[in-house]
Design an enzyme around this catalytic site. Structure first.
Site, PDB file in Angstrom:
ATOM      1  N   ASN A 154      -8.478  -1.853  13.499  1.00 55.33           N
ATOM      2  CA  ASN A 154      -9.872  -2.009  13.050  1.00 55.33           C
ATOM      3  C   ASN A 154     -10.013  -3.169  12.056  1.00 55.33           C
ATOM      4  O   ASN A 154     -11.003  -3.263  11.349  1.00 55.33           O
ATOM      5  CB  ASN A 154     -10.377  -0.701  12.427  1.00 55.33           C
ATOM      6  CG  ASN A 154      -9.557  -0.300  11.207  1.00 55.33           C
ATOM      7  OD1 ASN A 154      -8.658  -1.028  10.786  1.00 55.33           O
ATOM      8  ND2 ASN A 154      -9.867   0.852  10.626  1.00 55.33           N
ATOM      9  N   GLU A 197      -9.796  -0.684   4.425  1.00 55.00           N
ATOM     10  CA  GLU A 197     -10.503  -0.289   5.641  1.00 55.00           C
ATOM     11  C   GLU A 197     -11.884  -0.959   5.680  1.00 55.00           C
ATOM     12  O   GLU A 197     -12.459  -1.253   4.628  1.00 55.00           O
ATOM     13  CB  GLU A 197     -10.693   1.225   5.641  1.00 55.00           C
ATOM     14  CG  GLU A 197      -9.391   2.027   5.649  1.00 55.00           C
ATOM     15  CD  GLU A 197      -8.768   2.124   7.033  1.00 55.00           C
ATOM     16  OE1 GLU A 197      -8.946   1.207   7.861  1.00 55.00           O
ATOM     17  OE2 GLU A 197      -8.098   3.123   7.288  1.00 55.00           O
ATOM     18  N   HIS A 256      -8.085  -3.688   9.459  1.00 57.45           N
ATOM     19  CA  HIS A 256      -7.667  -3.442   8.074  1.00 57.45           C
ATOM     20  C   HIS A 256      -6.462  -4.303   7.698  1.00 57.45           C
ATOM     21  O   HIS A 256      -5.643  -4.657   8.541  1.00 57.45           O
ATOM     22  CB  HIS A 256      -7.433  -1.946   7.789  1.00 57.45           C
ATOM     23  CG  HIS A 256      -6.260  -1.325   8.445  1.00 57.45           C
ATOM     24  ND1 HIS A 256      -6.265  -0.050   8.981  1.00 57.45           N
ATOM     25  CD2 HIS A 256      -4.991  -1.774   8.639  1.00 57.45           C
ATOM     26  CE1 HIS A 256      -5.088   0.229   9.463  1.00 57.45           C
ATOM     27  NE2 HIS A 256      -4.295  -0.800   9.277  1.00 57.45           N
ATOM     28  N   ASP A 295       0.835  -1.205   0.000  1.00 58.14           N
ATOM     29  CA  ASP A 295       0.000   0.000   0.000  1.00 58.14           C
ATOM     30  C   ASP A 295       0.864   1.247   0.000  1.00 58.14           C
ATOM     31  O   ASP A 295       2.069   1.183   0.256  1.00 58.14           O
ATOM     32  CB  ASP A 295      -0.973  -0.005   1.191  1.00 58.14           C
ATOM     33  CG  ASP A 295      -0.318  -0.400   2.511  1.00 58.14           C
ATOM     34  OD1 ASP A 295       0.925  -0.438   2.577  1.00 58.14           O
ATOM     35  OD2 ASP A 295      -1.048  -0.665   3.472  1.00 58.14           O
TER      36      ASP A 295
END
Ligand code: F6R
Length: 249
Positions: free
Chosen positions: A137, A144, A139, A71
């Site tokens: 979270n 996301e 991800h 990423d």
């Protein structure tokens, strides 16, 4: 406890790094020209340092590995201290003496760089091994929540939670948009190592190990024999007893 995940418990983060390096080294020995999807972030740094130590000692040769970026922030100039490519270069590509790489092109329009990235990954036959960290979270990369299993390589807007956790790395602004390998690229990897260390990951690891697979917690979509979760005691504390068959210490 999810029966479809292999959990390997380790005493501490150093042991996770050594076990991960052993796993990667074994894969490279079995097949030198391995294509590896490479996370940045804090968690895998000890693993990359351990690999670098072995490369420098001459006991491991990664020269035929292709390293694929996972990423990147969007809209950074090149170079930029916040660039995940530069982080990956410093921590993985250069110290491991890797010469073949696939990265997001910061000069191209986002949709073009995503298309070119997917084409480059397809041209080299997909990902053999994904090395991933776990977002608080859930991800994976910058996928996301919610991110379904077929989420493509794309531009994403980072959640406030991710902006907050990324803020620790720089004094300056955290970019709000990013490019990420899609869930479909990550989930198609022929094998995956998910590295989870530290007490701060306890809740996220608990949700991964016990919760139902859901796009609302993208990491929970990892499944199958080829996925190994390598976690340390600090992250595992309070998770309840794991089935003995699932824990290979
Ligand atoms: C980094 C990345 C992120 C991190 C995740 C965990 O390239 O893709 O998904 O793996 O945010 O970060 P750390 O390891 O810093 O806790």
């Amino acid at each position: 406890m999810r029966p479809d995940l292999t959990l390997q418990a380790q005493p501490d983060a150093g042991a996770v790094a050594r076990a991960a390096a052993d796993h990667i080294a074994a894969r490279v020995r079995a097949r030198g020209n391995l294509t590896v999807l490479v996370a940045t972030g804090s968690t895998p740094m000890a693993t990359y340092a351990e690999l670098a130590r072995r490369v420098q000692a001459g006991t491991l040769d990664l020269s035929r590995v292709t390293a694929v970026q996972l990423d990147e922030y969007q809209g950074l100039s090149d170079p930029d201290p916040r660039s995940l490519w530069e982080w990956m270069d410093r921590s993985f590509v250069a110290p491991l003496r890797i010469t073949r790489t696939v990265r997001f092109d910061p000069r191209a329009a986002p949709q073009d760089t995503c298309r070119d990235y997917d084409a480059a990954v397809a041209a080299i036959g997909g990902i053999d091994l994904a090395i991933l960290g776990l977002g608080l979270n859930g991800h994976l990369g910058f996928n996301e929540p919610p991110s379904p299993a077929d989420a493509p390589t794309r531009t994403v807007t980072l959640t406030p939670a991710s902006l907050e956790s990324n803020r620790v790395y720089w004094d300056t602004d955290v970019p709000t948009q990013a490019l990420t390998a899609g869930m479909e690229v990550i989930l198609a990897a022929r094998s995956t190592l998910l590295l989870v260390t530290g007490a701060s990951k306890r809740a996220a690891l608990g949700r991964l190990l016990t919760g139902p697979p859901s796009p609302d917690f993208p990491a929970s979509l990892l499944s199958g024999e080829a996925v190994t979760v390598l976690a340390d005691r600090a992250a595992l504390e309070g998770q309840g007893p794991a089935p003995v068959s699932a824990v290979r210490a």
